[in-house]
Scaffold this motif. Structure first.
Motif, PDB file in Angstrom:
ATOM      1  N   ILE A   1       0.859  -1.178   0.000  1.00 50.63           N
ATOM      2  CA  ILE A   1       0.000   0.000   0.000  1.00 50.63           C
ATOM      3  C   ILE A   1       0.899   1.232   0.000  1.00 50.63           C
ATOM      4  CG2 ILE A   1      -1.763   1.279   1.269  1.00 50.63           C
ATOM      5  CD1 ILE A   1      -2.612  -1.447   2.445  1.00 50.63           C
ATOM      6  N   PRO A   2       0.743   2.085  -0.995  1.00 48.24           N
ATOM      7  CA  PRO A   2       1.587   3.287  -1.054  1.00 48.24           C
ATOM      8  C   PRO A   2       1.414   4.146   0.202  1.00 48.24           C
ATOM      9  CG  PRO A   2       0.260   3.070  -3.059  1.00 48.24           C
ATOM     10  CD  PRO A   2      -0.212   2.031  -2.092  1.00 48.24           C
ATOM     11  N   ALA A   3       2.479   4.788   0.614  1.00 52.07           N
ATOM     12  CA  ALA A   3       2.425   5.644   1.807  1.00 52.07           C
ATOM     13  C   ALA A   3       1.444   6.796   1.629  1.00 52.07           C
ATOM     14  CB  ALA A   3       3.818   6.177   2.128  1.00 52.07           C
ATOM     15  N   SER A   4       1.200   7.200   0.392  1.00 49.84           N
ATOM     16  CA  SER A   4       0.292   8.313   0.137  1.00 49.84           C
ATOM     17  C   SER A   4      -1.176   7.880   0.057  1.00 49.84           C
ATOM     18  CB  SER A   4       0.672   8.999  -1.172  1.00 49.84           C
ATOM     19  OG  SER A   4       0.544   8.075  -2.251  1.00 49.84           O
ATOM     20  N   ALA A   5      -1.452   6.592   0.141  1.00 52.81           N
ATOM     21  CA  ALA A   5      -2.833   6.084   0.030  1.00 52.81           C
ATOM     22  C   ALA A   5      -3.650   6.477   1.250  1.00 52.81           C
ATOM     23  CB  ALA A   5      -2.834   4.582  -0.128  1.00 52.81           C
ATOM     24  N   ASN A   6      -4.955   6.664   1.031  1.00 53.05           N
ATOM     25  CA  ASN A   6      -5.842   6.962   2.146  1.00 53.05           C
ATOM     26  C   ASN A   6      -7.232   6.406   1.836  1.00 53.05           C
ATOM     27  OD1 ASN A   6      -7.373   8.937   0.624  1.00 53.05           O
ATOM     28  ND2 ASN A   6      -5.657  10.336   0.926  1.00 53.05           N
ATOM     29  N   LEU A   7      -8.126   6.531   2.777  1.00 47.84           N
ATOM     30  CA  LEU A   7      -9.472   5.993   2.626  1.00 47.84           C
ATOM     31  C   LEU A   7     -10.216   6.637   1.464  1.00 47.84           C
ATOM     32  CD1 LEU A   7     -11.563   4.064   3.772  1.00 47.84           C
ATOM     33  CD2 LEU A   7     -12.261   5.867   5.341  1.00 47.84           C
ATOM     34  N   ALA A   8      -9.976   7.900   1.231  1.00 44.07           N
ATOM     35  CA  ALA A   8     -10.645   8.593   0.119  1.00 44.07           C
ATOM     36  C   ALA A   8     -10.271   7.957  -1.217  1.00 44.07           C
ATOM     37  CB  ALA A   8     -10.304  10.076   0.128  1.00 44.07           C
ATOM     38  N   ASP A   9      -9.024   7.497  -1.358  1.00 38.87           N
ATOM     39  CA  ASP A   9      -8.610   6.827  -2.594  1.00 38.87           C
ATOM     40  C   ASP A   9      -9.460   5.591  -2.849  1.00 38.87           C
ATOM     41  OD1 ASP A   9      -6.570   8.693  -2.891  1.00 38.87           O
ATOM     42  OD2 ASP A   9      -5.043   7.384  -2.021  1.00 38.87           O
ATOM     43  N   MET A  10      -9.699   4.815  -1.806  1.00 37.53           N
ATOM     44  CA  MET A  10     -10.487   3.594  -1.945  1.00 37.53           C
ATOM     45  C   MET A  10     -11.920   3.912  -2.375  1.00 37.53           C
ATOM     46  SD  MET A  10     -11.466   0.714   0.897  1.00 37.53           S
ATOM     47  CE  MET A  10     -12.596   1.822   1.721  1.00 37.53           C
ATOM     48  N   VAL A  11     -12.529   4.891  -1.738  1.00 35.76           N
ATOM     49  CA  VAL A  11     -13.904   5.259  -2.060  1.00 35.76           C
ATOM     50  C   VAL A  11     -13.982   5.803  -3.489  1.00 35.76           C
ATOM     51  CG1 VAL A  11     -15.811   6.821  -1.483  1.00 35.76           C
ATOM     52  CG2 VAL A  11     -14.549   5.677   0.333  1.00 35.76           C
ATOM     53  N   THR A  12     -13.043   6.648  -3.870  1.00 41.20           N
ATOM     54  CA  THR A  12     -13.021   7.226  -5.213  1.00 41.20           C
ATOM     55  C   THR A  12     -12.849   6.149  -6.275  1.00 41.20           C
ATOM     56  OG1 THR A  12     -12.125   9.291  -4.352  1.00 41.20           O
ATOM     57  CG2 THR A  12     -11.859   8.903  -6.703  1.00 41.20           C
ATOM     58  N   ARG A  13     -11.924   5.229  -6.047  1.00 43.31           N
ATOM     59  CA  ARG A  13     -11.689   4.143  -7.011  1.00 43.31           C
ATOM     60  C   ARG A  13     -12.926   3.268  -7.152  1.00 43.31           C
ATOM     61  NH1 ARG A  13      -7.930   1.457  -4.543  1.00 43.31           N
ATOM     62  NH2 ARG A  13      -9.277  -0.254  -3.940  1.00 43.31           N
ATOM     63  N   ARG A  14     -13.519   2.903  -6.041  1.00 43.21           N
ATOM     64  CA  ARG A  14     -14.706   2.043  -6.088  1.00 43.21           C
ATOM     65  C   ARG A  14     -15.870   2.749  -6.779  1.00 43.21           C
ATOM     66  NH1 ARG A  14     -17.373  -2.064  -2.719  1.00 43.21           N
ATOM     67  NH2 ARG A  14     -18.886  -2.830  -4.221  1.00 43.21           N
ATOM     68  N   ALA A  15     -16.033   4.049  -6.545  1.00 43.43           N
ATOM     69  CA  ALA A  15     -17.106   4.798  -7.192  1.00 43.43           C
ATOM     70  C   ALA A  15     -16.895   4.864  -8.697  1.00 43.43           C
ATOM     71  CB  ALA A  15     -17.205   6.199  -6.606  1.00 43.43           C
ATOM     72  N   ALA A  16     -15.640   4.943  -9.138  1.00 43.37           N
ATOM     73  CA  ALA A  16     -15.358   4.966 -10.569  1.00 43.37           C
ATOM     74  C   ALA A  16     -15.637   3.609 -11.207  1.00 43.37           C
ATOM     75  CB  ALA A  16     -13.905   5.376 -10.814  1.00 43.37           C
ATOM     76  N   GLU A  17     -15.316   2.538 -10.476  1.00 42.73           N
ATOM     77  CA  GLU A  17     -15.489   1.188 -11.009  1.00 42.73           C
ATOM     78  C   GLU A  17     -16.931   0.702 -10.933  1.00 42.73           C
ATOM     79  OE1 GLU A  17     -12.772  -1.066  -8.642  1.00 42.73           O
ATOM     80  OE2 GLU A  17     -11.005  -0.269  -9.665  1.00 42.73           O
ATOM     81  N   GLN A  18     -17.603   0.995  -9.826  1.00 40.81           N
ATOM     82  CA  GLN A  18     -18.963   0.508  -9.600  1.00 40.81           C
ATOM     83  C   GLN A  18     -19.805   1.598  -8.933  1.00 40.81           C
ATOM     84  OE1 GLN A  18     -17.836  -2.891  -7.176  1.00 40.81           O
ATOM     85  NE2 GLN A  18     -18.404  -4.253  -8.856  1.00 40.81           N
ATOM     86  N   PRO A  19     -20.200   2.613  -9.695  1.00 40.16           N
ATOM     87  CA  PRO A  19     -20.887   3.754  -9.089  1.00 40.16           C
ATOM     88  C   PRO A  19     -22.220   3.416  -8.428  1.00 40.16           C
ATOM     89  CG  PRO A  19     -20.902   3.918 -11.482  1.00 40.16           C
ATOM     90  CD  PRO A  19     -20.019   2.768 -11.128  1.00 40.16           C
ATOM     91  N   GLN A  20     -22.918   2.396  -8.888  1.00 42.02           N
ATOM     92  CA  GLN A  20     -24.226   2.059  -8.329  1.00 42.02           C
ATOM     93  C   GLN A  20     -24.168   0.945  -7.284  1.00 42.02           C
ATOM     94  OE1 GLN A  20     -26.817   4.047  -8.818  1.00 42.02           O
ATOM     95  NE2 GLN A  20     -25.362   5.229 -10.024  1.00 42.02           N
ATOM     96  N   ALA A  21     -22.972   0.458  -6.976  1.00 39.76           N
ATOM     97  CA  ALA A  21     -22.841  -0.577  -5.947  1.00 39.76           C
ATOM     98  C   ALA A  21     -23.202   0.008  -4.585  1.00 39.76           C
ATOM     99  CB  ALA A  21     -21.418  -1.123  -5.919  1.00 39.76           C
ATOM    100  N   VAL A  22     -23.887  -0.763  -3.761  1.00 36.34           N
ATOM    101  CA  VAL A  22     -24.276  -0.303  -2.433  1.00 36.34           C
ATOM    102  C   VAL A  22     -23.081  -0.468  -1.493  1.00 36.34           C
ATOM    103  CG1 VAL A  22     -25.823  -0.673  -0.469  1.00 36.34           C
ATOM    104  CG2 VAL A  22     -26.696  -0.846  -2.815  1.00 36.34           C
ATOM    105  N   SER A  23     -22.645   0.646  -0.916  1.00 37.48           N
ATOM    106  CA  SER A  23     -21.521   0.630   0.018  1.00 37.48           C
ATOM    107  C   SER A  23     -21.982   0.408   1.449  1.00 37.48           C
ATOM    108  CB  SER A  23     -20.749   1.942  -0.036  1.00 37.48           C
ATOM    109  OG  SER A  23     -20.011   2.017  -1.214  1.00 37.48           O
ATOM    110  N   LEU A  24     -23.116   1.007   1.775  1.00 33.65           N
ATOM    111  CA  LEU A  24     -23.650   0.870   3.126  1.00 33.65           C
ATOM    112  C   LEU A  24     -25.116   1.224   3.120  1.00 33.65           C
ATOM    113  CD1 LEU A  24     -23.588   4.125   4.304  1.00 33.65           C
ATOM    114  CD2 LEU A  24     -21.200   3.540   4.163  1.00 33.65           C
ATOM    115  N   ARG A  25     -25.751   1.001   4.239  1.00 32.54           N
ATOM    116  CA  ARG A  25     -27.163   1.347   4.388  1.00 32.54           C
ATOM    117  C   ARG A  25     -27.315   2.245   5.611  1.00 32.54           C
ATOM    118  NH1 ARG A  25     -27.144  -3.781   2.154  1.00 32.54           N
ATOM    119  NH2 ARG A  25     -28.405  -3.867   0.268  1.00 32.54           N
ATOM    120  N   ARG A  26     -28.239   3.215   5.487  1.00 35.79           N
ATOM    121  CA  ARG A  26     -28.465   4.173   6.577  1.00 35.79           C
ATOM    122  C   ARG A  26     -29.926   4.087   6.984  1.00 35.79           C
ATOM    123  NH1 ARG A  26     -25.867   9.580   5.350  1.00 35.79           N
ATOM    124  NH2 ARG A  26     -26.894   9.252   3.366  1.00 35.79           N
TER     125      ARG A  26
END
Length: 90
Positions: free
Chosen positions: A12-37
Motif C-alpha cells: 500500500i503506497p504511503a500516500s494512500a488513504n481511505l478517500a482513494d479507496m472510495v473514489t476508485r470504487r465509485a469509478a469502477e462501480q458507481p451504483q454498488a451499495v456501500s452501506l445502508r443508513r
C-alpha cells in the motif's frame, strides 16, 4: 508472550488513504451499495459508492473551508451515520 509476523499481503503506497479507496470504487462501480443508513421511517436507505464519494467530498470541502488542511485533526460527532466519521480521516 509470543510474537508472530508475516510479510504483507499487499503493498500500500504511503500516500494512500481511505478517500482513494472510495473514489476508485465509485469509478469502477458507481451504483454498488456501500452501506445502508436507517431513515426516519425506521427503514433502510441504500448508499451507493457514488453517493458516498459525493458526501465525503462535500464534507471534506467543508472542513477545508473551515481552515483545516492536511494533517489537521478534526472530529464530527455523528448520530448514527458512518459518513461523518470517514470525512475526517486524513
Amino acid at each position: 508472550m509470543r510474537e508472530y509476523s508475516m510479510p504483507p499481503l499487499a503493498e500500500i503506497p504511503a500516500s494512500a488513504n481511505l478517500a482513494d479507496m472510495v473514489t476508485r470504487r465509485a469509478a469502477e462501480q458507481p451504483q454498488a451499495v456501500s452501506l445502508r443508513r436507517k431513515n426516519s421511517a425506521g427503514g433502510w436507505d441504500d448508499i451507493t459508492t457514488s453517493q458516498l464519494r459525493d458526501d465525503l467530498g462535500a464534507r471534506g470541502r467543508g472542513l477545508t473551508a473551515a481552515g483545516l488542511g492536511p494533517g489537521a485533526a478534526a472530529r464530527e460527532m455523528p448520530r448514527r451515520a458512518p459518513t461523518p466519521a470517514l470525512a475526517a480521516t486524513p
